[in-house]
Motif scaffolding. Structure first.
Motif, short mmCIF file in Angstrom:
data_model
loop_
_atom_site.label_atom_id
_atom_site.label_comp_id
_atom_site.label_asym_id
_atom_site.label_seq_id
_atom_site.Cartn_x
_atom_site.Cartn_y
_atom_site.Cartn_z
N ALA A 63 32.40 -3.11 22.75
CA ALA A 63 32.00 -1.70 22.69
C ALA A 63 32.68 -0.83 23.73
CB ALA A 63 30.49 -1.59 22.85
N MET A 64 32.94 -1.38 24.91
CA MET A 64 33.43 -0.56 26.02
C MET A 64 34.76 0.16 25.75
SD MET A 64 31.31 -0.04 28.36
CE MET A 64 32.35 0.59 29.68
N PRO A 65 35.75 -0.47 25.11
CA PRO A 65 36.99 0.26 24.84
C PRO A 65 36.77 1.53 24.01
CG PRO A 65 37.36 -2.08 24.55
CD PRO A 65 35.88 -1.90 24.73
N PHE A 66 35.89 1.46 23.02
CA PHE A 66 35.61 2.63 22.19
C PHE A 66 34.86 3.69 23.00
CE2 PHE A 66 35.97 -0.93 19.25
CZ PHE A 66 36.90 -0.44 18.34
N ILE A 67 33.90 3.26 23.82
CA ILE A 67 33.15 4.21 24.65
C ILE A 67 34.08 4.90 25.65
CG2 ILE A 67 31.36 4.39 26.43
CD1 ILE A 67 29.91 2.09 24.99
N MET A 68 34.91 4.12 26.32
CA MET A 68 35.82 4.67 27.32
C MET A 68 36.86 5.62 26.71
SD MET A 68 35.37 4.09 30.49
CE MET A 68 34.33 3.10 31.56
N SER A 69 37.44 5.21 25.59
CA SER A 69 38.48 6.04 24.97
C SER A 69 37.91 7.35 24.45
CB SER A 69 39.19 5.28 23.85
OG SER A 69 38.27 4.91 22.84
N HIS A 70 36.69 7.31 23.90
CA HIS A 70 36.09 8.51 23.31
C HIS A 70 35.51 9.44 24.36
CE1 HIS A 70 34.18 10.98 20.23
NE2 HIS A 70 33.06 10.93 20.96
N PHE A 71 34.79 8.87 25.35
CA PHE A 71 34.07 9.71 26.31
C PHE A 71 34.83 9.95 27.61
CE2 PHE A 71 30.55 8.13 23.67
CZ PHE A 71 29.92 9.34 23.38
N TYR A 72 35.93 9.23 27.82
CA TYR A 72 36.68 9.45 29.06
C TYR A 72 38.14 9.81 28.81
CZ TYR A 72 37.70 9.23 34.04
OH TYR A 72 38.04 9.58 35.32
N VAL A 73 38.87 8.93 28.12
CA VAL A 73 40.31 9.13 27.97
C VAL A 73 40.63 10.41 27.19
CG1 VAL A 73 42.47 8.14 27.11
CG2 VAL A 73 40.73 6.65 28.12
N LEU A 74 39.95 10.60 26.05
CA LEU A 74 40.21 11.78 25.23
C LEU A 74 39.92 13.08 25.98
CD1 LEU A 74 41.06 12.98 22.52
CD2 LEU A 74 38.69 12.69 21.73
N PRO A 75 38.74 13.25 26.59
CA PRO A 75 38.51 14.50 27.34
C PRO A 75 39.41 14.63 28.56
CG PRO A 75 36.64 13.00 27.58
CD PRO A 75 37.50 12.44 26.49
N TYR A 76 39.75 13.51 29.20
CA TYR A 76 40.64 13.60 30.35
C TYR A 76 42.01 14.11 29.93
CZ TYR A 76 43.89 12.29 34.00
OH TYR A 76 44.90 12.34 34.95
N GLN A 77 42.55 13.52 28.87
CA GLN A 77 43.87 13.96 28.42
C GLN A 77 43.84 15.39 27.85
OE1 GLN A 77 45.88 11.13 25.88
NE2 GLN A 77 45.93 9.55 27.47
N THR A 78 42.70 15.80 27.32
CA THR A 78 42.56 17.19 26.86
C THR A 78 42.65 18.14 28.04
OG1 THR A 78 41.13 16.49 25.03
CG2 THR A 78 41.05 18.81 25.66
N GLY A 79 41.93 17.81 29.13
CA GLY A 79 41.93 18.68 30.30
C GLY A 79 43.23 18.65 31.07
N SER A 80 43.91 17.49 31.08
CA SER A 80 45.15 17.38 31.85
C SER A 80 46.39 17.70 31.03
CB SER A 80 45.27 15.95 32.41
OG SER A 80 45.31 14.99 31.35
N GLY A 81 46.20 17.95 29.72
CA GLY A 81 47.33 18.30 28.87
C GLY A 81 48.23 17.14 28.51
N GLU A 82 47.68 15.93 28.47
CA GLU A 82 48.48 14.74 28.18
C GLU A 82 48.37 14.26 26.74
OE1 GLU A 82 47.85 11.63 31.04
OE2 GLU A 82 47.88 13.00 32.75
N LEU A 83 47.60 14.96 25.91
CA LEU A 83 47.48 14.56 24.50
C LEU A 83 48.84 14.69 23.80
CD1 LEU A 83 44.13 16.27 23.43
CD2 LEU A 83 44.50 13.83 23.81
N LEU A 84 49.03 13.87 22.77
CA LEU A 84 50.27 13.98 21.99
C LEU A 84 50.28 15.29 21.22
CD1 LEU A 84 50.51 10.30 20.64
CD2 LEU A 84 51.74 11.32 22.58
N ALA A 85 51.42 15.62 20.63
CA ALA A 85 51.58 16.90 19.94
C ALA A 85 50.59 17.08 18.80
CB ALA A 85 53.01 17.02 19.42
N ASP A 86 50.20 15.96 18.16
CA ASP A 86 49.26 16.06 17.05
C ASP A 86 47.80 16.04 17.50
OD1 ASP A 86 49.02 13.47 17.87
OD2 ASP A 86 49.47 12.54 15.93
N GLY A 87 47.57 16.07 18.79
CA GLY A 87 46.21 16.12 19.32
C GLY A 87 45.57 14.76 19.50
N SER A 88 46.32 13.67 19.29
CA SER A 88 45.76 12.33 19.44
C SER A 88 46.01 11.80 20.86
CB SER A 88 46.39 11.38 18.42
OG SER A 88 47.79 11.29 18.62
#
Length: 591
Positions: free
Chosen positions: A516-541
């Motif tokens: 479970a932890m990889p899904f929890i971490m990627s959804h609740f930490y990595v995605l919002p972190y990359q959104t705020g830091s501008g590191e998301l890919l061009a398609d928003g992933s």
């Protein structure tokens, strides 16, 4: 009297009363030293978690994440906590099997040597004496910050609070109050972090906002704040430092006296394994919440000084008064629970491991042990007035002493056929000296060691090399060899299919957690972190090639295999088929 002072006062009175009441049932030394060896899973979990949680995590470590290291403390897969599990499988269950009153006493029996027992007892007294000093000062700092009491008055109150019932009731009172304190600070932490996260707009919004925090750039990244003004010039320096420290602390959780001694109190070996897995999970979850809270406080106030008071400030200013009071009572409970554990272990070692005394009765032995414990407590109290309080860094230094001095000897005492008595003695001694001396020289500014030459690593390598060299020059006695062989005989009463099925629930939960932890971490930490830091890919992933994304998957790589190995060991050791195998082993030993 305000609500903060009142809540803490009531909780302390309750704990002292319950701990003292437990002392009324003390009739034998086994009751005093190891709680009669009948503690169930809940009590072992409670004392394992409470004895490692203290003011250091709520003040020191939360202050560390507040200062800039929240990201790595949340993203990295709690490697240290694996020590609970492999420690139980490789050392703890055999320690309980020995039925020794203390861990140092086990080493003395295993190597048929009083000097090995003495050197291990001495490390307990010196290292845990320092740790007891730290948590006592932490409790006093908390009291003085919340009330009109001076530091001296707060120190006296904190000291009396844990010394009275610990001296009177020994392990029986400690294990009971530890569990109650664990439940208090666990519940308080859950409600506290829930309120903060909700108030900040949810986990995702909070992480996204924190990733762009200008006052502490990098606080939410995988390496935290590094560079000029920090201990780590580059992210790689931080990674090396934290990996060494995590591995060192995993050994601490596996064999250190304040953790492994809890196994001596367990009702059986199944309780040892179950409690270790559940304690690891409880520690991980609570650490994630506390470390996360430490970092998120920056969104309200990034200028708190000293950083170690961040959680206290948040309890007073970010949540309703009652909830803040509950958290502060929980922090005080965590400090007192660790202090009572350390004092009991120091007293047990000073009275049982350092000297050979021959009292005429158990009553006289109990009186002697209580007297020694009081004397140790007085020494710690006096020292607390003179030593400067530096909670976080002292905790890191003192705790890892057991990695180098005990780690190799403890694991090899069970699994090595060649380790000799002299090797065990000098392995402990050199591991202690070659950790403490470099750490002391570094602390006083005489040397500056790079990340890859941490004192704990130096001490561990020297200890292991010493053991190997001296063992080759000596010979294992027949008595030592037979004792070790007996340790590997599984007691018949432990081979129980019903108990095996119950115990297997623990690794099953561990495997689910790892999934479970990889899904929890990627959804609740990595995605919002990359959104705020501008590191998301061009398609928003998510960009999966960043350190944050890769670390989110590392949880599965650590805990799924660990759960599978634990399940295999349980089945191989305690299922009915293991009984047949064990009977052959016993026959071979006899012949």
């Amino acid at each position: 009297m305000d609500i903060f002072t009142l809540t803490i006062a009531i909780s302390i009175i309750i704990f002292v009363a319950i701990g003292s009441f437990a002392g009324r049932n003390i009739k034998h030394l086994d009751d005093y030293f190891v709680a009669g060896r009948r503690a169930p899973t809940l009590l072992i979990v409670g004392t394992l978690v409470a004895s490692v949680f203290s003011s250091t995590i709520f003040l020191g470590e939360a202050g560390f994440t507040y200062s800039g290291q929240m990201g790595p403390y949340l993203l990295m897969p709690a490697v240290a906590c694996t020590g609970y599990i492999y420690g139980a499988l490789l050392f703890g269950r055999y320690l309980r099997r020995s039925r020794a009153p203390t861990v140092a006493d086990f080493f003395g029996r295993r190597f048929n040597s009083h000097r090995v027992q003495q050197i291990s007892g001495l490390t307990i007294i010196v290292a845990l004496g320092g740790y007891l000093l730290v948590v006592t000062q932490g409790a006093a700092l908390l009291l003085s910050d919340l009330t009109n009491l001076s530091f001296t008055q707060s120190l006296l109150i904190a000291w009396v609070s844990y010394t009275l019932f610990t001296m009177y009731s020994g392990s029986q009172g400690v294990i009971l109050t530890d569990t109650l304190m664990f439940l208090l600070f666990a519940v308080a932490t859950v409600f506290f972090i829930s309120f903060i996260v909700t108030d900040l707009g949810g986990i995702a919004a909070a992480i996204e906002n924190l990733s762009g925090l200008e006052s502490k750039p990098g606080i939410a990244s995988w390496h935290g704040v590094v560079g000029p003004g920090t201990e780590w010039p580059t992210p790689m320096d931080y990674l090396i430092w934290t990996l060494i420290l995590d591995i060192a602390w995993s050994v601490v959780y596996a064999v250190s006296p304040w953790q492994s001694s809890r196994h001596l109190m367990a009702k059986n070996e199944h309780v040892v394994i179950r409690a270790s897995v559940y304690a690891a999970l409880a520690v991980i979850v609570l650490q994630l919440m506390i470390y996360g809270a430490g970092g998120l406080i920056n969104l309200t106030n990034p200028q708190i000084e000293p950083a170690e008071s961040a959680m206290i400030w948040a309890a007073k200013n970010m949540v309703p008064e009652f909830l803040g009071a509950l958290l502060l009572a929980g922090i005080m409970a965590a400090a007192l629970s660790s202090a009572s554990t350390f004092l009991s272990l120091i007293g047990f070692s000073a009275s049982n491991d350092m000297v050979r005394h021959k009292e005429a009765s158990e009553a006289l032995s109990l009186r002697f042990t209580r007297g020694v414990m009081l004397a140790i407590g007085v020494i710690v109290l006096v020292a607390s007035f003179y030593f400067p309080a530096n909670i976080f860094w002292l905790m890191l230094f003192i705790g890892t002493v057991f990695t180098s001095s005990w780690g190799p000897v403890a694991l090899m005492s069970v699994w090595s056929k060649t380790i000799t008595e002299s090797a065990a003695f000098w392995g402990m001694a050199t591991g202690f000296v070659f950790n403490v001396v470099p750490a002391g020289l570094q602390a006083f500014g005489f040397i500056d060691l790079p990340s890859y030459l941490d004192p704990v690593l130096i001490g561990s390598v020297v200890s292991l090399c010493t053991i190997i060299i001296i063992s080759r020059l000596g010979k294992v006695s027949r008595k030592e060899a037979l004792y070790r062989m007996r340790l590997h005989r599984t007691p018949a009463q432990e081979v129980d299919l019903k108990a095996v099925k119950t115990t297997l629930l623990a690794p099953a939960i561990l495997i689910l957690y790892g999934c479970a932890m990889p899904f929890i971490m990627s959804h609740f930490y990595v995605l919002p972190y990359q959104t705020g830091s501008g590191e998301l890919l061009a398609d928003g992933s998510i960009n999966w090639l960043t350190g944050e994304a890769l670390l989110s998957f590392s949880w599965a790589l650590v805990y799924i295999p660990l759960g599978l190995i634990t399940a295999k060991v349980i089945i191989n050791s305690y299922s009915p088929s293991a009984k047949i195998k064990n009977s052959y082993t016993q026959t071979a030993v006899k012949h």
